[in-house]
Design an enzyme around this catalytic site. Structure first.
Site, PDB file in Angstrom:
ATOM      1  N   ARG A  30      34.226 -41.690  19.825  1.00  0.00           N
ATOM      2  CA  ARG A  30      33.428 -40.642  20.811  1.00  0.00           C
ATOM      3  C   ARG A  30      34.455 -39.909  21.314  1.00  0.00           C
ATOM      4  O   ARG A  30      35.874 -40.145  21.484  1.00  0.00           O
ATOM      5  CB  ARG A  30      32.638 -41.347  21.834  1.00  0.00           C
ATOM      6  CG  ARG A  30      31.339 -42.070  21.425  1.00  0.00           C
ATOM      7  CD  ARG A  30      30.442 -42.419  22.358  1.00  0.00           C
ATOM      8  NE  ARG A  30      30.991 -43.690  23.021  1.00  0.00           N
ATOM      9  CZ  ARG A  30      31.391 -43.733  24.344  1.00  0.00           C
ATOM     10  NH1 ARG A  30      30.821 -42.749  25.158  1.00  0.00           N
ATOM     11  NH2 ARG A  30      31.619 -44.780  25.125  1.00  0.00           N
ATOM     12  N   ASN A  38      44.110 -44.162  23.185  1.00  0.00           N
ATOM     13  CA  ASN A  38      43.106 -43.415  23.892  1.00  0.00           C
ATOM     14  C   ASN A  38      42.096 -44.198  24.649  1.00  0.00           C
ATOM     15  O   ASN A  38      41.595 -43.637  25.591  1.00  0.00           O
ATOM     16  CB  ASN A  38      42.651 -42.394  22.859  1.00  0.00           C
ATOM     17  CG  ASN A  38      41.296 -41.721  23.236  1.00  0.00           C
ATOM     18  OD1 ASN A  38      41.511 -40.821  23.952  1.00  0.00           O
ATOM     19  ND2 ASN A  38      40.141 -42.267  22.886  1.00  0.00           N
ATOM     20  N   SER A  48      46.332 -38.855  32.113  1.00  0.00           N
ATOM     21  CA  SER A  48      45.256 -38.092  32.734  1.00  0.00           C
ATOM     22  C   SER A  48      45.821 -36.870  33.919  1.00  0.00           C
ATOM     23  O   SER A  48      46.760 -37.568  34.459  1.00  0.00           O
ATOM     24  CB  SER A  48      44.204 -38.649  33.487  1.00  0.00           C
ATOM     25  OG  SER A  48      43.446 -37.934  34.310  1.00  0.00           O
ATOM     26  N   TYR A  56      41.415 -46.173  38.331  1.00  0.00           N
ATOM     27  CA  TYR A  56      41.753 -45.217  37.156  1.00  0.00           C
ATOM     28  C   TYR A  56      43.222 -44.620  37.345  1.00  0.00           C
ATOM     29  O   TYR A  56      43.809 -44.315  36.402  1.00  0.00           O
ATOM     30  CB  TYR A  56      40.655 -44.086  37.052  1.00  0.00           C
ATOM     31  CG  TYR A  56      40.522 -43.448  35.727  1.00  0.00           C
ATOM     32  CD1 TYR A  56      40.069 -43.697  34.548  1.00  0.00           C
ATOM     33  CD2 TYR A  56      41.053 -42.077  35.854  1.00  0.00           C
ATOM     34  CE1 TYR A  56      40.092 -43.071  33.477  1.00  0.00           C
ATOM     35  CE2 TYR A  56      40.812 -41.152  35.088  1.00  0.00           C
ATOM     36  CZ  TYR A  56      40.796 -41.589  33.605  1.00  0.00           C
ATOM     37  OH  TYR A  56      40.673 -40.771  32.533  1.00  0.00           O
ATOM     38  N   ALA A  83      45.794 -45.434  38.990  1.00  0.00           N
ATOM     39  CA  ALA A  83      46.957 -46.283  38.970  1.00  0.00           C
ATOM     40  C   ALA A  83      47.240 -46.548  37.651  1.00  0.00           C
ATOM     41  O   ALA A  83      48.328 -46.626  37.261  1.00  0.00           O
ATOM     42  CB  ALA A  83      46.521 -47.409  39.776  1.00  0.00           C
ATOM     43  N   LYS A 105      46.386 -44.643  34.890  1.00  0.00           N
ATOM     44  CA  LYS A 105      46.847 -43.496  34.271  1.00  0.00           C
ATOM     45  C   LYS A 105      48.421 -42.984  34.549  1.00  0.00           C
ATOM     46  O   LYS A 105      49.074 -42.652  33.764  1.00  0.00           O
ATOM     47  CB  LYS A 105      45.796 -42.429  34.444  1.00  0.00           C
ATOM     48  CG  LYS A 105      44.443 -42.408  33.760  1.00  0.00           C
ATOM     49  CD  LYS A 105      44.637 -42.463  32.304  1.00  0.00           C
ATOM     50  CE  LYS A 105      43.405 -42.751  31.645  1.00  0.00           C
ATOM     51  NZ  LYS A 105      43.607 -42.997  30.268  1.00  0.00           N
ATOM     52  N   ILE A 152      37.787 -32.572  30.783  1.00  0.00           N
ATOM     53  CA  ILE A 152      37.360 -32.296  29.485  1.00  0.00           C
ATOM     54  C   ILE A 152      35.903 -32.804  29.422  1.00  0.00           C
ATOM     55  O   ILE A 152      35.430 -33.974  29.724  1.00  0.00           O
ATOM     56  CB  ILE A 152      38.182 -33.409  28.454  1.00  0.00           C
ATOM     57  CG1 ILE A 152      39.741 -33.082  28.698  1.00  0.00           C
ATOM     58  CG2 ILE A 152      37.938 -32.850  26.895  1.00  0.00           C
ATOM     59  CD1 ILE A 152      40.136 -31.825  28.580  1.00  0.00           C
TER      60      ILE A 152
END
Ligand code: NAP
Length: 247
Positions: A15, A90, A142, A155, A157, A159, A188
């Site tokens: 996805r 990803n 990100s 999230y 931390a 990234k 996005i």
């Protein structure tokens, strides 16, 4: 001459950004192997789309955070069966909440998938690419890993950690002809962002200098560049694809 296929492995390719990356790398001539966890029908659709355009693709149910499953996948499915040309790390999830109220399990799960999972997959891929004396690794970080973001301590931390991992892996693998870079997407339009309240969407969009949300294809184009011969002298970098928005 090796008969082995030249494979681009895309984690979380069923996805969103991973799907766009899978479609793009297939167009660029790679056989695409994509992983997924919960939505086999979406993964199958991506493979069918690649095949109907004349490409080759396979989908594998593989949780990046399951160390044993990742090790077994590389040992049984990848090693000596494919030239692993590209890895795109990803796969990612969010479990947002303000830091002081964040549950341990939400911290652990996001770190486990987004950082430890990426490391686990990268380590296995690196062994194969080092032996091949070539390969390209792209980690999807990100903008929030660069800038921070209230409500996403786990999230962010993960990234930010992925950026440190990218720079270190780049140094360790350079001598083997393997490049390791990160792409840092901005905001996005995917399932990950679709659940945000309308007011939040509008507020974010107003902050984007290019005046629109990014498309998954914008990220795929950056990944394809980093996998291309033209990016052969680029390693340890973070390519921001964010419409000019640094939060
Ligand atoms: P998405 O639409 O939610 O898709 C996530 C993908 O990851 C799905 O294919 C999902 O597979 C897979 N996945 C989830 N957990 C997994 C696991 N444990 N092991 C393997 N695969 C797993 O997300 P997205 O927006 O495309 O995001 C893709 C990446 O870009 C993530 O790393 C995300 O953090 C990053 N990113 C996104 C944005 C954005 O604005 N969207 C911005 C910056 C960075 P199933 O469907 O099978 O669960």
């Amino acid at each position: 001459m090796s008969e082995m296929p030249s494979v681009a492995l895309v984690t979380g390719g069923s996805r969103g950004i991973g799907k766009a990356v899978a479609l793009r790398l297939a167009r660029d001539g790679y056989e695409v192997w994509l992983t997924y966890v919960s939505k086999p029908e979406e993964a199958a659709k991506v493979c069918a789309e690649i095949e109907s355009a004349g490409g080759k693709a396979q989908a594998f149910r593989l949780d990046s955070s399951d160390r044993e499953a990742v090790a077994a996948f590389f040992k049984e499915t990848v090693k000596d069966k494919a030239t692993l040309s590209v890895l795109v790390n990803n796969a990612g999830i969010t479990k947002d909440g303000l830091m002081i109220r964040m549950k341990d399990e939400d911290w652990d799960r996001v770190i486990s998938v987004n950082l430890t999972g990426a490391f686990t997959v990268l380590r296995e891929a690196a062994k194969i690419m080092a032996k091949q004396r070539g390969g390209r690794i792209v980690n999807i970080s990100s903008v929030v890993g660069q800038a921070g973001n209230a409500g996403q301590a786990n999230y962010v931390a993960a990234k930010a950690g992925l950026i440190g991992l990218t720079k270190t892996a780049a140094l360790e693998l350079a001598g083997r002809g393997v490049t390791v870079n990160a792409v840092a997407p901005g905001f996005i339009a995917t399932d990950m962002t679709a659940g945000l309240p309308e007011a939040v969407m509008v507020a974010y969009t107003e902050k984007i200098p290019l005046g629109r949300l990014g498309a998954a294809e914008d990220i795929a184009a950056a990944v394809a560049f980093l996998a291309s011969p033209g990016a052969g002298y680029i390693t340890g970098q973070v390519l921001a694809v964010n419409g000019g928005m640094y939060m």
